[in-house]
Design a protein around this motif. Structure first.
Motif, PDB file in Angstrom:
ATOM      1  N   ASP A 226       0.618 -10.346  15.129  1.00 15.08           N
ATOM      2  CA  ASP A 226       1.122 -11.711  15.087  1.00 15.08           C
ATOM      3  C   ASP A 226       1.414 -12.104  16.531  1.00 15.08           C
ATOM      4  N   LEU A 227       0.475 -12.812  17.166  1.00 20.22           N
ATOM      5  CA  LEU A 227       0.568 -13.134  18.583  1.00 20.22           C
ATOM      6  C   LEU A 227       1.868 -13.853  18.915  1.00 20.22           C
ATOM      7  N   ARG A 228       2.216 -14.849  18.133  1.00 20.78           N
ATOM      8  CA  ARG A 228       3.423 -15.623  18.450  1.00 20.78           C
ATOM      9  C   ARG A 228       4.685 -14.770  18.360  1.00 20.78           C
ATOM     10  N   ALA A 229       4.764 -13.918  17.363  1.00 14.66           N
ATOM     11  CA  ALA A 229       5.930 -13.032  17.240  1.00 14.66           C
ATOM     12  C   ALA A 229       5.973 -12.048  18.412  1.00 14.66           C
TER      13      ALA A 229
ATOM     14  N   GLY B 162      16.692 -17.459  30.782  1.00 13.20           N
ATOM     15  CA  GLY B 162      15.729 -17.627  29.711  1.00 13.20           C
ATOM     16  C   GLY B 162      14.313 -17.423  30.192  1.00 13.20           C
ATOM     17  N   THR B 163      13.405 -17.354  29.234  1.00 18.74           N
ATOM     18  CA  THR B 163      11.981 -17.173  29.512  1.00 18.74           C
ATOM     19  C   THR B 163      11.192 -18.057  28.563  1.00 18.74           C
ATOM     20  N   THR B 164      10.166 -18.700  29.086  1.00  9.95           N
ATOM     21  CA  THR B 164       9.218 -19.425  28.246  1.00  9.95           C
ATOM     22  C   THR B 164       7.826 -18.874  28.523  1.00  9.95           C
ATOM     23  N   ILE B 165       7.000 -18.896  27.508  1.00  9.97           N
ATOM     24  CA  ILE B 165       5.613 -18.429  27.649  1.00  9.97           C
ATOM     25  C   ILE B 165       4.700 -19.574  27.237  1.00  9.97           C
ATOM     26  N   VAL B 166       3.767 -19.872  28.131  1.00 15.85           N
ATOM     27  CA  VAL B 166       2.821 -20.969  27.927  1.00 15.85           C
ATOM     28  C   VAL B 166       1.420 -20.383  27.818  1.00 15.85           C
ATOM     29  N   LEU B 167       0.695 -20.778  26.787  1.00 16.23           N
ATOM     30  CA  LEU B 167      -0.719 -20.393  26.657  1.00 16.23           C
ATOM     31  C   LEU B 167      -1.575 -21.600  27.010  1.00 16.23           C
ATOM     32  N   ILE B 168      -2.626 -21.341  27.752  1.00 13.44           N
ATOM     33  CA  ILE B 168      -3.541 -22.394  28.190  1.00 13.44           C
ATOM     34  C   ILE B 168      -4.662 -22.520  27.170  1.00 13.44           C
ATOM     35  N   ASN B 169      -4.988 -23.765  26.797  1.00 13.45           N
ATOM     36  CA  ASN B 169      -6.047 -23.970  25.802  1.00 13.45           C
ATOM     37  C   ASN B 169      -7.418 -23.586  26.400  1.00 13.45           C
TER      38      ASN B 169
ATOM     39  N   GLY C 268      -1.340 -26.715  28.666  1.00  9.15           N
ATOM     40  CA  GLY C 268      -0.686 -25.490  28.229  1.00  9.15           C
ATOM     41  C   GLY C 268       0.284 -25.822  27.116  1.00  9.15           C
ATOM     42  N   GLU C 269       0.420 -24.913  26.179  1.00  3.37           N
ATOM     43  CA  GLU C 269       1.371 -25.116  25.081  1.00  3.37           C
ATOM     44  C   GLU C 269       2.442 -24.038  25.157  1.00  3.37           C
ATOM     45  N   LEU C 270       3.686 -24.453  25.104  1.00  2.51           N
ATOM     46  CA  LEU C 270       4.796 -23.514  25.112  1.00  2.51           C
ATOM     47  C   LEU C 270       4.849 -22.866  23.726  1.00  2.51           C
ATOM     48  N   VAL C 271       4.545 -21.565  23.676  1.00  2.04           N
ATOM     49  CA  VAL C 271       4.401 -20.879  22.391  1.00  2.04           C
ATOM     50  C   VAL C 271       5.506 -19.869  22.098  1.00  2.04           C
ATOM     51  N   ALA C 272       6.301 -19.522  23.105  1.00  2.00           N
ATOM     52  CA  ALA C 272       7.403 -18.581  22.886  1.00  2.00           C
ATOM     53  C   ALA C 272       8.495 -18.872  23.901  1.00  2.00           C
ATOM     54  N   GLU C 273       9.725 -18.613  23.486  1.00  2.00           N
ATOM     55  CA  GLU C 273      10.856 -18.834  24.386  1.00  2.00           C
ATOM     56  C   GLU C 273      12.019 -17.960  23.959  1.00  2.00           C
ATOM     57  N   TYR C 274      12.856 -17.680  24.920  1.00  2.00           N
ATOM     58  CA  TYR C 274      14.120 -17.015  24.630  1.00  2.00           C
ATOM     59  C   TYR C 274      15.115 -17.471  25.680  1.00  2.00           C
ATOM     60  N   PHE C 275      16.267 -17.954  25.241  1.00  2.00           N
ATOM     61  CA  PHE C 275      17.323 -18.402  26.146  1.00  2.00           C
ATOM     62  C   PHE C 275      18.629 -17.747  25.742  1.00  2.00           C
ATOM     63  N   ASN C 276      19.385 -17.299  26.724  1.00  2.00           N
ATOM     64  CA  ASN C 276      20.713 -16.739  26.456  1.00  2.00           C
ATOM     65  C   ASN C 276      21.644 -17.810  25.898  1.00  2.00           C
ATOM     66  N   ASP C 277      21.476 -19.041  26.358  1.00  2.00           N
ATOM     67  CA  ASP C 277      22.283 -20.165  25.877  1.00  2.00           C
ATOM     68  C   ASP C 277      21.598 -20.730  24.634  1.00  2.00           C
TER      69      ASP C 277
ATOM     70  N   PRO D  70      18.150 -27.010  23.321  1.00  2.00           N
ATOM     71  CA  PRO D  70      17.130 -27.356  22.324  1.00  2.00           C
ATOM     72  C   PRO D  70      15.829 -26.595  22.598  1.00  2.00           C
ATOM     73  N   SER D  71      15.152 -26.279  21.533  1.00  2.00           N
ATOM     74  CA  SER D  71      13.898 -25.538  21.642  1.00  2.00           C
ATOM     75  C   SER D  71      12.811 -26.387  22.310  1.00  2.00           C
ATOM     76  N   LEU D  72      11.973 -25.709  23.073  1.00  2.00           N
ATOM     77  CA  LEU D  72      10.816 -26.359  23.692  1.00  2.00           C
ATOM     78  C   LEU D  72       9.504 -25.945  23.009  1.00  2.00           C
ATOM     79  N   LEU D  73       9.599 -25.134  21.965  1.00  2.00           N
ATOM     80  CA  LEU D  73       8.388 -24.644  21.292  1.00  2.00           C
ATOM     81  C   LEU D  73       7.491 -25.799  20.880  1.00  2.00           C
ATOM     82  N   GLY D  74       6.207 -25.652  21.169  1.00  2.00           N
ATOM     83  CA  GLY D  74       5.226 -26.671  20.823  1.00  2.00           C
ATOM     84  C   GLY D  74       5.001 -27.706  21.906  1.00  2.00           C
ATOM     85  N   MET D  75       5.877 -27.739  22.906  1.00  2.00           N
ATOM     86  CA  MET D  75       5.710 -28.706  23.997  1.00  2.00           C
ATOM     87  C   MET D  75       4.413 -28.415  24.749  1.00  2.00           C
TER      88      MET D  75
END
Length: 160
Positions: free
Chosen positions: A53-56, A73-80, A86-95, A99-104
């Protein structure tokens, strides 16, 4: 010579032993820190190579990278495939109140993407809110209060 009860001369051999013990203690602490960092990198690599499961897997990688770099925090962007966005497909923030940026989607017509393509190495942006290398993404950095970013390419089959 009259020595007070609170001070005494330290013989050179005892002083040397204390210094050696301190050095060994520091070296041991550094080795433990390095082992912890390598373990985190191993967990990230394992998650990305055993993908079911790539996203997981990317979500887990974002968390591990946040911990590894002691980041907010960390965000991961995959390029089409067309390499147009690029689409933000994963994130993790201590705070967790952020708000989530997933899908941006993010534009790829900004200087940092060109530099990543060219250099294929990590880029540290010290002033994420004003450095022109981030182009239109600077506004997002301002809105989120991000001061510094580390951007590095994930390369698969020679492609970023």
């Amino acid at each position: 010579m009259d020595e007070s009860a609170s001070t005494r001369a330290v013989p050179p051999a005892e002083s040397k032993r204390g210094s050696t013990e301190d050095s060994l203690k520091r070296a041991h602490e550094q080795a433990e820190q390095r082992a912890s960092e390598l373990a985190a990198l191993y967990r990230v690599a394992s998650a990305l190579t055993n993908v079911t499961d790539l996203r997981a897997s990317l979500q887990m990688a974002a968390r591990e990278l946040t911990d590894l770099f002691h980041a907010r925090g960390t965000t991961i962007v995959l390029i089409n495939e067309a390499r147009t966005r690029g689409e933000l497909v994963a994130e993790y923030f201590n705070d967790t109140s952020l708000p989530s940026l997933l899908g941006m989607t993010l534009p790829l017509d900004i200087p940092i993407w060109d530099r990543l393509e060219e250099d294929r190495t990590a880029i540290v942006v010290e002033d994420a809110q004003s450095d022109p290398i981030l182009g239109a993404v600077r506004e997002l950095m301002k809105n989120r209060g991000v001061r510094r970013v580390l951007v590095f390419p994930l390369i698969s089959r020679a492609e970023i």
